[in-house]
Design a protein around this motif. Structure first.
Motif, PDB file in Angstrom:
ATOM      1  N   SER A   2     -13.423 -12.164   3.580  1.00 51.69           N
ATOM      2  CA  SER A   2     -12.509 -11.490   4.503  1.00 51.69           C
ATOM      3  C   SER A   2     -13.073 -10.115   4.855  1.00 51.69           C
ATOM      4  CB  SER A   2     -11.124 -11.373   3.879  1.00 51.69           C
ATOM      5  OG  SER A   2     -11.148 -10.416   2.869  1.00 51.69           O
ATOM      6  N   GLU A   3     -12.891  -9.753   6.092  1.00 52.27           N
ATOM      7  CA  GLU A   3     -13.472  -8.507   6.594  1.00 52.27           C
ATOM      8  C   GLU A   3     -12.569  -7.318   6.285  1.00 52.27           C
ATOM      9  OE1 GLU A   3     -16.308  -7.856   8.064  1.00 52.27           O
ATOM     10  OE2 GLU A   3     -17.089  -9.880   8.428  1.00 52.27           O
ATOM     11  N   LYS A   4     -13.175  -6.235   5.796  1.00 50.74           N
ATOM     12  CA  LYS A   4     -12.449  -4.970   5.605  1.00 50.74           C
ATOM     13  C   LYS A   4     -13.280  -3.878   6.275  1.00 50.74           C
ATOM     14  CE  LYS A   4      -9.918  -1.675   4.263  1.00 50.74           C
ATOM     15  NZ  LYS A   4      -8.583  -1.473   4.819  1.00 50.74           N
ATOM     16  N   ASN A  27      -8.458  -5.773   9.756  1.00 50.60           N
ATOM     17  CA  ASN A  27      -7.967  -4.943   8.657  1.00 50.60           C
ATOM     18  C   ASN A  27      -8.801  -3.656   8.624  1.00 50.60           C
ATOM     19  OD1 ASN A  27      -7.333  -3.795   6.223  1.00 50.60           O
ATOM     20  ND2 ASN A  27      -7.741  -5.616   4.979  1.00 50.60           N
ATOM     21  N   THR A  29      -9.000   0.717   7.908  1.00 50.40           N
ATOM     22  CA  THR A  29      -8.451   1.943   7.316  1.00 50.40           C
ATOM     23  C   THR A  29      -9.333   3.116   7.737  1.00 50.40           C
ATOM     24  OG1 THR A  29      -7.571   0.767   5.408  1.00 50.40           O
ATOM     25  CG2 THR A  29      -7.968   3.119   5.109  1.00 50.40           C
ATOM     26  N   ALA A 239     -15.961  -1.683   1.705  1.00 48.48           N
ATOM     27  CA  ALA A 239     -15.718  -2.346   2.995  1.00 48.48           C
ATOM     28  C   ALA A 239     -16.862  -3.288   3.308  1.00 48.48           C
ATOM     29  CB  ALA A 239     -15.606  -1.299   4.097  1.00 48.48           C
TER      30      ALA A 239
END
Ligand code: FAD
Length: 443
Positions: A2-4, A27, A29, A239
């Motif tokens: 999953s990509e962060k 997603n 931040t 990330a």
């Protein structure tokens, strides 16, 4: 996997990168060192009305994404007629405070504007081979009309030297005239001052709903084959992709470490691109002690640019007696060494000379004031990128290039044409977000 995605910096570039990715469902931040959003836009209301201590204008409002946004959000806006085409917007004074004939002065400004266009486009014009700096060009090669009057010469000097020094936050002997004239692109429509809310309204709107961690200063970025590890004063973050929008001044300072190190090409581009200084002193008085019906005041010497050579009358737009004095380049660094008392004393001396002695009597001290120090702020380390001698035309593209599929770069200094502006930063944020999305879609 999953990509962060992490975005470093919540200035306009970082906010637009995060906004674009967030709205596309990613997603994301944002890590921001300061306790506020906006970076080099910083709206202050402590003087009783809006004063933008960083960016204040939309330079080139036509076709600019910020213009409809400001309109939609109801931010009060007003044209600033820097060139004084209207004949009524600017009043200029000699070094001893004598008001200048503004018809002649404006003609000098217009002649300078035309001379730069000619230097850019005329096939009959050939700059001298040794003309690297703006100073070289003006002293030895800018096509200047002969027989200008003394007042026209002052207008010509303001527009060709002082105005360029503010555009570039630098000094005429350091400015790379070729890049300034041929690379920087200004959209049409003049210059729109945001007041009555200022840039903060735009920033808050664009950041609404984003995950932004303030007071989180990044100190180290480590890239491993599958992840990027970020060290901050609030512990580590991890990330899959990171968008870096650190100001060029911060990249130059080495305050953020990279493992592995940035490539030689990127490091050299970081060194070569200029990053200038530009500071403001905003003062509120109990009453207008200057002509309320003028937007700008220029205070000139006929040689090297003088201190306190540019003033903006915020009161023209808002009715509140607030005036802002500007300094760029060496003069900005000089006044940054002065105490508040010294700075105000110098400001009041000039105000006495140009306003007091021209009918306003004794100039009393301001009721309140705010001064900037972008130079010594560790989260900007200067004001905005400039065109520096030795800088290559491709350096901004090199700075913008992603590293592999994990590190992406945005921020005003990475824009090839709209650098040193908020809309330039805005575009680079969107561009970096698209680069990230493309890589994710292709893997
Ligand atoms: C005095 C002044 C006047 C200006 N006038 C105008 C104008 O009138 N019109 C115009 O269009 N432009 C103007 N500009 C330029 C404009 O403000 C900038 O080009 C633009 O805001 C830059 O946006 P950015 O996102 O690239 O960088 P920034 O806004 O600087 O954003 C970078 C962010 O990174 C954060 N950061 C720094 N270090 C770290 C760290 N270690 N960890 C985490 N976060 C960090 C910073 O706090 C900041 O929020 C002016 C600038 C100044 C300083």
């Amino acid at each position: 996997m999953s990509e962060k995605i992490l975005v470093i910096g919540a200035g306009m570039a970082g906010i637009m990168a995060a906004r674009t990715l967030h709205d596309a469902g990613y997603n994301v931040t944002v890590l921001e060192a300061r306790d506020r959003l906006g970076g080099r836009t910083h709206t202050d209301n402590s003087l009783g009305n809006t004063v933008d201590l960083g960016a204040a204008w939309i330079h080139g409002p036509d076709g600019n994404p910020l213009t409809p946004l400001a309109e939609q959000l109801g931010v009060a806006r007003g044209d600033t007629d820097f060139l004084n085409r209207s004949g009524t917007a600017v009043q200029a004074y000699t070094h001893n405070g004598t008001p200048l004939n503004m018809t002649e002065y404006t003609q000098g400004q217009l002649l300078a504007d035309a001379a730069f266009l000619k230097a850019k486009a005329s096939i009959l014009y050939m700059p001298p081979a040794q003309a690297h700096s703006l100073k070289d060009l003006i002293e030895h090669g800018l096509p200047q009309p002969e027989n200008m009057t003394e007042t026209e010469k002052l207008g010509f000097h303001y527009w060709s030297v002082i105005r360029a020094e503010y555009s570039d936050a630098s000094d005429w002997d350091l400015i790379n005239w070729d890049l300034l004239v041929n690379r920087y692109v200004k959209l049409p429509g003049g210059d729109l001052l945001l007041h009555g809310g200022g840039y903060k309204v735009l920033v808050d709107h664009l950041a609404d709903g984003l995950d932004v961690r303030v007071e989180t200063a990044v100190s180290h970025i480590t890239t491993t084959p599958n992840q990027v590890h970020i060290q901050t004063n609030h512990g580590p973050f991890t990330a899959t992709r990171v968008i870096i929008t650190l100001p060029l001044g911060v990249l130059k300072s080495g305050a953020v470490q990279f493992t592995p190190s940035l490539s030689q090409a990127k490091q050299k581009a970081i060194q070569r691109i200029g990053f200038g200084n530009y500071e403001k002193l905003a003062m509120r008085f109990d009453k207008f002690q200057w002509p309320q019906d003028k937007q700008r005041f220029n205070y000139l010497s006929d040689g090297e640019p003088s201190l306190f050579n540019a003033w903006l009358n915020i009161g023209y737009y808002t009715g509140t007696p607030i005036i802002v004095a500007y300094h760029a380049g060496r003069r900005a660094r000089l006044i940054n060494q002065w105490s508040d008392g010294e700075l105000l004393e110098h400001a009041l001396t000039v105000m006495q000379r140009i306003f007091g002695d021209n009918g306003f009597g004794h100039i009393s001290a301001p009721a309140a004031y705010v001064r900037t120090n972008w130079q010594n702020d560790p989260f900007s380390s200067g004001s905005y990128s400039s065109d520096q001698i030795g800088q290559l035309p491709t350096d901004r593209q090199i700075l913008a290039q992603p590293i592999g599929q994990q590190l992406f770069f945005a921020g005003e200094a990475t824009h090839p044409h709209f650098y040193a502006t908020v809309h330039g930063a805005y575009e680079t944020g969107v561009r970096a977000a698209r680069e990230v999305a493309r890589v994710i879609n292709e893997t």
